[in-house]
Design a protein around this motif. Sequence first.
Motif, short mmCIF file in Angstrom:
data_model
loop_
_atom_site.label_atom_id
_atom_site.label_comp_id
_atom_site.label_asym_id
_atom_site.label_seq_id
_atom_site.Cartn_x
_atom_site.Cartn_y
_atom_site.Cartn_z
N MET A 199 37.79 30.76 37.80
CA MET A 199 36.69 31.60 38.26
C MET A 199 36.54 32.81 37.34
O MET A 199 37.50 33.30 36.75
N ASP A 200 35.33 33.31 37.23
CA ASP A 200 35.02 34.47 36.40
C ASP A 200 35.15 35.72 37.24
O ASP A 200 34.30 36.00 38.09
N VAL A 201 36.24 36.47 37.04
CA VAL A 201 36.47 37.71 37.78
C VAL A 201 36.84 38.82 36.81
O VAL A 201 37.21 38.58 35.66
N SER A 202 36.79 40.02 37.30
CA SER A 202 37.11 41.20 36.50
C SER A 202 38.58 41.21 36.09
O SER A 202 39.44 40.65 36.77
N GLU A 203 38.87 41.88 34.98
CA GLU A 203 40.26 42.03 34.53
C GLU A 203 41.06 42.92 35.49
O GLU A 203 42.28 42.96 35.42
N ASP A 204 40.37 43.63 36.37
CA ASP A 204 41.03 44.49 37.35
C ASP A 204 41.54 43.70 38.55
O ASP A 204 42.09 44.27 39.48
N CYS A 205 41.37 42.38 38.51
CA CYS A 205 41.75 41.54 39.63
C CYS A 205 42.90 40.61 39.25
O CYS A 205 43.12 40.33 38.08
N LYS B 175 42.11 44.75 49.05
CA LYS B 175 40.67 44.53 48.80
C LYS B 175 40.46 43.31 47.90
O LYS B 175 41.08 43.21 46.86
N GLU B 176 39.59 42.41 48.35
CA GLU B 176 39.28 41.22 47.57
C GLU B 176 38.28 41.56 46.48
O GLU B 176 37.47 42.45 46.61
N CYS B 177 38.38 40.82 45.38
CA CYS B 177 37.45 40.99 44.25
C CYS B 177 36.23 40.11 44.44
O CYS B 177 36.34 39.01 44.99
N PRO B 178 35.11 40.57 43.95
CA PRO B 178 33.92 39.72 43.99
C PRO B 178 34.08 38.58 42.97
O PRO B 178 34.61 38.78 41.89
#
Length: 111
Positions: free
Chosen positions: A78-84, A105-108
């Motif tokens: 999945m394409d998620v932020s590096e902060d996740c 908190k879940e990442c979008p």
Amino acid sequence: MNTLRVMVCLLGLVALSHCDCSFEELVLKDLKNPPTACVDKEGEMHAFGSEWVKDCLECSCTQNGMSCCSMIPDLSAMDVSEDCELVVNTNACSSKFVLKADKTKECPIVI
């Protein structure tokens, strides 16, 4: 507009339901004594037609062999932020992306 919402939800379910599966073909070593069951990695025998769940793997045995699929969704592509980061819960057989700074908190997820 409702159709669009349904399509977005269905696409999300498809993305989240992707999992890894494997198939181990039965090996016929002796024509006079064919296998009568599947043997898992722990050496436990499972009769043809049986299904079982162990260690978040959903398995079944047929006369062709044993197939197992992970019950934990594979979100690694999945394409998620590096902060996740990906967190796997083996008790619930689930996974999710959470913020590295606040794991509550879940990442979008971008589809």
